[in-house]
Enzyme design. Structure first.
Site, PDB file in Angstrom:
ATOM      1  N   VAL A 197       0.841  -1.208   0.000  1.00  0.00           N
ATOM      2  CA  VAL A 197       0.000   0.000   0.000  1.00  0.00           C
ATOM      3  C   VAL A 197       0.873   1.255   0.000  1.00  0.00           C
ATOM      4  O   VAL A 197       0.698   2.160  -0.825  1.00  0.00           O
ATOM      5  CB  VAL A 197      -0.952  -0.011   1.223  1.00  0.00           C
ATOM      6  CG1 VAL A 197      -1.638   1.330   1.412  1.00  0.00           C
ATOM      7  CG2 VAL A 197      -1.986  -1.129   1.079  1.00  0.00           C
ATOM      8  N   THR A 253      -2.652 -20.904  -3.833  1.00  0.00           N
ATOM      9  CA  THR A 253      -3.054 -19.535  -4.186  1.00  0.00           C
ATOM     10  C   THR A 253      -2.476 -19.151  -5.554  1.00  0.00           C
ATOM     11  O   THR A 253      -3.139 -18.524  -6.379  1.00  0.00           O
ATOM     12  CB  THR A 253      -2.515 -18.559  -3.112  1.00  0.00           C
ATOM     13  OG1 THR A 253      -3.087 -18.927  -1.867  1.00  0.00           O
ATOM     14  CG2 THR A 253      -2.843 -17.117  -3.429  1.00  0.00           C
ATOM     15  N   ASP A 278       4.594 -23.102   6.027  1.00  0.00           N
ATOM     16  CA  ASP A 278       5.184 -24.382   5.609  1.00  0.00           C
ATOM     17  C   ASP A 278       6.497 -24.192   4.845  1.00  0.00           C
ATOM     18  O   ASP A 278       7.277 -25.138   4.699  1.00  0.00           O
ATOM     19  CB  ASP A 278       4.199 -25.156   4.715  1.00  0.00           C
ATOM     20  CG  ASP A 278       2.864 -25.380   5.393  1.00  0.00           C
ATOM     21  OD1 ASP A 278       2.854 -25.504   6.627  1.00  0.00           O
ATOM     22  OD2 ASP A 278       1.833 -25.426   4.690  1.00  0.00           O
ATOM     23  N   ARG A 334       2.191 -29.316   6.454  1.00  0.00           N
ATOM     24  CA  ARG A 334       1.440 -30.007   5.401  1.00  0.00           C
ATOM     25  C   ARG A 334       2.173 -31.285   5.034  1.00  0.00           C
ATOM     26  O   ARG A 334       2.498 -32.053   5.920  1.00  0.00           O
ATOM     27  CB  ARG A 334       1.263 -29.065   4.203  1.00  0.00           C
ATOM     28  CG  ARG A 334      -0.135 -29.057   3.672  1.00  0.00           C
ATOM     29  CD  ARG A 334      -0.423 -27.867   2.802  1.00  0.00           C
ATOM     30  NE  ARG A 334       0.606 -27.541   1.860  1.00  0.00           N
ATOM     31  CZ  ARG A 334       0.395 -27.348   0.564  1.00  0.00           C
ATOM     32  NH1 ARG A 334      -0.810 -27.518   0.081  1.00  0.00           N
ATOM     33  NH2 ARG A 334       1.367 -26.988  -0.229  1.00  0.00           N
ATOM     34  N   LEU A 364      17.675 -37.877  30.130  1.00  0.00           N
ATOM     35  CA  LEU A 364      16.484 -37.889  30.973  1.00  0.00           C
ATOM     36  C   LEU A 364      15.218 -38.029  30.133  1.00  0.00           C
ATOM     37  O   LEU A 364      14.263 -38.694  30.517  1.00  0.00           O
ATOM     38  CB  LEU A 364      16.406 -36.589  31.783  1.00  0.00           C
ATOM     39  CG  LEU A 364      17.472 -36.417  32.862  1.00  0.00           C
ATOM     40  CD1 LEU A 364      17.358 -35.049  33.510  1.00  0.00           C
ATOM     41  CD2 LEU A 364      17.332 -37.525  33.927  1.00  0.00           C
ATOM     42  N   HIS A 365      15.230 -37.342  28.994  1.00  0.00           N
ATOM     43  CA  HIS A 365      14.013 -37.330  28.167  1.00  0.00           C
ATOM     44  C   HIS A 365      14.347 -37.824  26.764  1.00  0.00           C
ATOM     45  O   HIS A 365      15.525 -37.950  26.397  1.00  0.00           O
ATOM     46  CB  HIS A 365      13.470 -35.900  28.078  1.00  0.00           C
ATOM     47  CG  HIS A 365      14.495 -34.951  27.552  1.00  0.00           C
ATOM     48  ND1 HIS A 365      15.117 -34.013  28.350  1.00  0.00           N
ATOM     49  CD2 HIS A 365      15.047 -34.836  26.322  1.00  0.00           C
ATOM     50  CE1 HIS A 365      15.997 -33.356  27.614  1.00  0.00           C
ATOM     51  NE2 HIS A 365      15.978 -33.830  26.388  1.00  0.00           N
ATOM     52  N   GLU A 390       3.675 -33.309  10.660  1.00  0.00           N
ATOM     53  CA  GLU A 390       2.328 -33.881  10.482  1.00  0.00           C
ATOM     54  C   GLU A 390       2.238 -34.762   9.233  1.00  0.00           C
ATOM     55  O   GLU A 390       1.437 -35.682   9.173  1.00  0.00           O
ATOM     56  CB  GLU A 390       1.270 -32.775  10.432  1.00  0.00           C
ATOM     57  CG  GLU A 390       1.431 -31.802   9.272  1.00  0.00           C
ATOM     58  CD  GLU A 390       0.349 -30.730   9.222  1.00  0.00           C
ATOM     59  OE1 GLU A 390      -0.699 -30.872   9.856  1.00  0.00           O
ATOM     60  OE2 GLU A 390       0.568 -29.715   8.518  1.00  0.00           O
ATOM     61  N   GLN A 427       1.299 -22.518  16.164  1.00  0.00           N
ATOM     62  CA  GLN A 427       2.471 -22.171  15.355  1.00  0.00           C
ATOM     63  C   GLN A 427       2.190 -21.040  14.376  1.00  0.00           C
ATOM     64  O   GLN A 427       3.095 -20.348  13.928  1.00  0.00           O
ATOM     65  CB  GLN A 427       2.911 -23.397  14.528  1.00  0.00           C
ATOM     66  CG  GLN A 427       3.456 -24.509  15.366  1.00  0.00           C
ATOM     67  CD  GLN A 427       3.377 -25.844  14.634  1.00  0.00           C
ATOM     68  OE1 GLN A 427       4.340 -26.273  14.026  1.00  0.00           O
ATOM     69  NE2 GLN A 427       2.237 -26.493  14.695  1.00  0.00           N
TER      70      GLN A 427
HETATM   71  O1  F6P Z   1      -0.506 -24.359   5.094  1.00  0.00           O
HETATM   72  C1  F6P Z   1      -0.483 -23.899   6.405  1.00  0.00           C
HETATM   73  C2  F6P Z   1      -1.054 -24.923   7.337  1.00  0.00           C
HETATM   74  O2  F6P Z   1      -0.993 -24.405   8.648  1.00  0.00           O
HETATM   75  C3  F6P Z   1      -0.426 -26.308   7.278  1.00  0.00           C
HETATM   76  O3  F6P Z   1       0.787 -26.391   7.990  1.00  0.00           O
HETATM   77  C4  F6P Z   1      -1.508 -27.170   7.854  1.00  0.00           C
HETATM   78  O4  F6P Z   1      -1.416 -28.495   7.389  1.00  0.00           O
HETATM   79  C5  F6P Z   1      -2.762 -26.501   7.357  1.00  0.00           C
HETATM   80  O5  F6P Z   1      -2.409 -25.166   7.023  1.00  0.00           O
HETATM   81  C6  F6P Z   1      -3.878 -26.466   8.344  1.00  0.00           C
HETATM   82  O6  F6P Z   1      -4.992 -25.935   7.719  1.00  0.00           O
HETATM   83  P1  F6P Z   1      -6.261 -25.383   8.488  1.00  0.00           P
HETATM   84  O7  F6P Z   1      -5.890 -24.086   9.142  1.00  0.00           O
HETATM   85  O8  F6P Z   1      -7.257 -25.198   7.411  1.00  0.00           O
HETATM   86  O9  F6P Z   1      -6.634 -26.405   9.495  1.00  0.00           O
END
Ligand code: F6P
Length: 321
Positions: A23, A104, A127, A171, A214-215, A222, A254
C-alpha cells in the site's frame, strides 16, 4: 493505476507487513490500492475495501491478516472465476497482488491468463514449501513459536523422564520439523521426505536412555504421521519401559502471534518488489528470494519440489548423543 491486494489460503504471520508495504509503496508513487477481503471468496463476492496509507497503520506487529483469508474451492470453477473478473472490471482494478502459497498461485496463474490483468504473487506460508523461493513469509515466526513450545515441553519431559512426541505443521513437508527439531536438540526428527522406519524408534530411545538422557523428544512433521499414531505405536512396542509416553500437537499455535523481525523485514521487501514488478509491466509470476536477491519467478516454479535442508537433519543426528 489501481492495485488490488488479497490473502488466500492459511494465514501467515508477516502478511500484514507485506500489505502495509504494498500500500505505502504504491501510494507513494501515486497509485491507488484496494483490499479484497477473504481472498478469492471476496473476489467472487465483490468484497472490496479501500486501503490507503492510514488504513495500514499500526499493523506491523499484528499476526494473521487484516484482509482475512479463506480457502475458496469455487475459484476452481470457470463460472465463479468469470464472476470474479466482472467484479475486477467493475472496480477498475488494473493489477492484483496475491499473498499465499502454491495453491493460491495456481489461481493467480489462471487469472493472469484469463482476465488479462497483471497478477503478482508473494509467497506467504508457514510451511515454507513454495518451490522456486528459498523463503516464504511466516516461516520464521512459526519456527519461533515451535521452538518456544518445544523448549517448554523439554522442561517437563526431563523432570518426569518422559518420552514426548511433538507434532508440528508443514502439510506434506518437513521444513518446520527439521529446523525446530535441530534448534531444540530434539532426540529424533521425523519428516515425510525421509523413509525412517518406525520400527527403529524403540532402539533409538533405548540408546538415548542408556547413555543417561532424561528425556526423549521426537519432533514429528504432520506429514510423516500424527503424534497420536506414533504414541500408540510406542506404547504398543515399549509401553513405559523408557518413561511414560506423551503426545502434544502444536497445531495452530504455530501460525499465530507477533511476526518476528525477519518476517516483518522480509515482508516489507517482498511487498516493495511486488509493486515494482507490477509497475514495470510484469504480467504474471511471484516474488522469489534466493541468497539475498529478489526476483520474479514463473508461477509454475511454485509447484516444483523444494529440497529439504538435509544437512540440518544430518547435523541433528550427529549432535544428539
Ligand atoms: O498451510 C499452512 C497450514 O498451517 C499447514 O501447515 C496445515 O497443514 C494446514 O495449514 C492447516 O490448515 P487449516 O488451518 O485449514 O486447518
Amino acid at each position: 493505476m489501481k492495485l488490488g491486494i488479497l490473502c488466500s489460503g492459511g494465514d501467515a504471520p508477516g502478511m500484514n507487513p507485506v500489505i502495509r508495504s504494498i500500500v505505502r509503496c504504491a501510494n507513494s508513487l501515486g497509485h491507488e490500492t484496494v483490499g479484497i477481503r477473504r481472498g478469492y471468496r471476496g473476489l467472487i463476492e465483490g468484497d472490496f475495501v479501500p486501503l490507503s496509507s492510514r488504513e495500514v497503520g499500526g499493523i506491523l506487529d499484528r499476526g494473521g491478516t487484516i484482509l482475512l483469508s479463506s480457502r475458496e474451492e469455487r475459484f476452481k470453477s470457470l463460472e465463479f472465476r468469470e464472476r470474479a473478473y466482472e467484479n475486477l472490471k467493475r472496480e477498475r482494478i488494473d493489477a492484483l497482488i496475491v499473498l499465499g502459497g502454491e495453491g493460491t498461485f495456481r489461481g493467480a496463474e489462471l487469472m493472469a491468463e484469463e482476465a488479462g490483468i497483471s497478477v503478482i504473487g508473494v509467497p506467504c506460508t508457514i510451511d515454507n514449501d513454495v518451490g522456486g523461493t528459498q523463503y516464504c513469509i511466516g516461516y520464521d515466526t512459526a519456527l519461533r513459536n515451535a521452538v518456544e513450545a518445544i523448549d517448554r515441553i523439554r522442561d517437563t519431559a526431563s523432570s518426569h523422564e518422559r518420552v514426548f512426541v511433538v507434532e508440528v505443521m508443514g502439510r506434506n513437508r518437513g521444513f518446520i520439523a527439521v529446523e525446530a527439531g535441530l534448534a531444540t536438540g530434539a532426540e529424533l526428527i521425523l519428516v515425510p521426505e525421509e523413509d525412517f522406519p518406525k520400527e527403529k524408534i524403540p532402539e533409538e530411545i533405548k540408546k538415548a536412555k542408556g547413555i543417561g538422557k532424561l528425556h526423549f523428544i521426537i519432533v514429528v512433521a504432520e506429514g510423516y504421521c500424527s503424534a497420536q499414531e506414533l504414541k500408540e505405536f510406542l506404547l504398543e512396542q515399549v509401553g513405559d519401559r523408557y518413561g511414560e509416553v506423551r503426545a502434544t500437537v502444536l497445531g495452530h499455535l504455530q501460525r499465530g502471534g507477533i511476526p518476528t523481525h525477519t518476517d516483518r523485514i522480509m515482508g516489507m521487501k517482498f511487498g516493495e518488489v511486488a509493486v515494482e514488478a507490477v509497475l514495470s509491466g510484469e504480467k504474471a509470476g511471484f516474488v522469489a528470494y534466493d541468497r539475498g536477491r529478489f526476483y520474479i519467478e514463473d508461477f509454475k516454479k511454485a509447484q516444483e519440489f523444494k529440497e529439504l535442508d538435509w544437512e540440518a537433519l544430518r547435523l541433528s543426528r550427529r549432535l544428539n548423543l
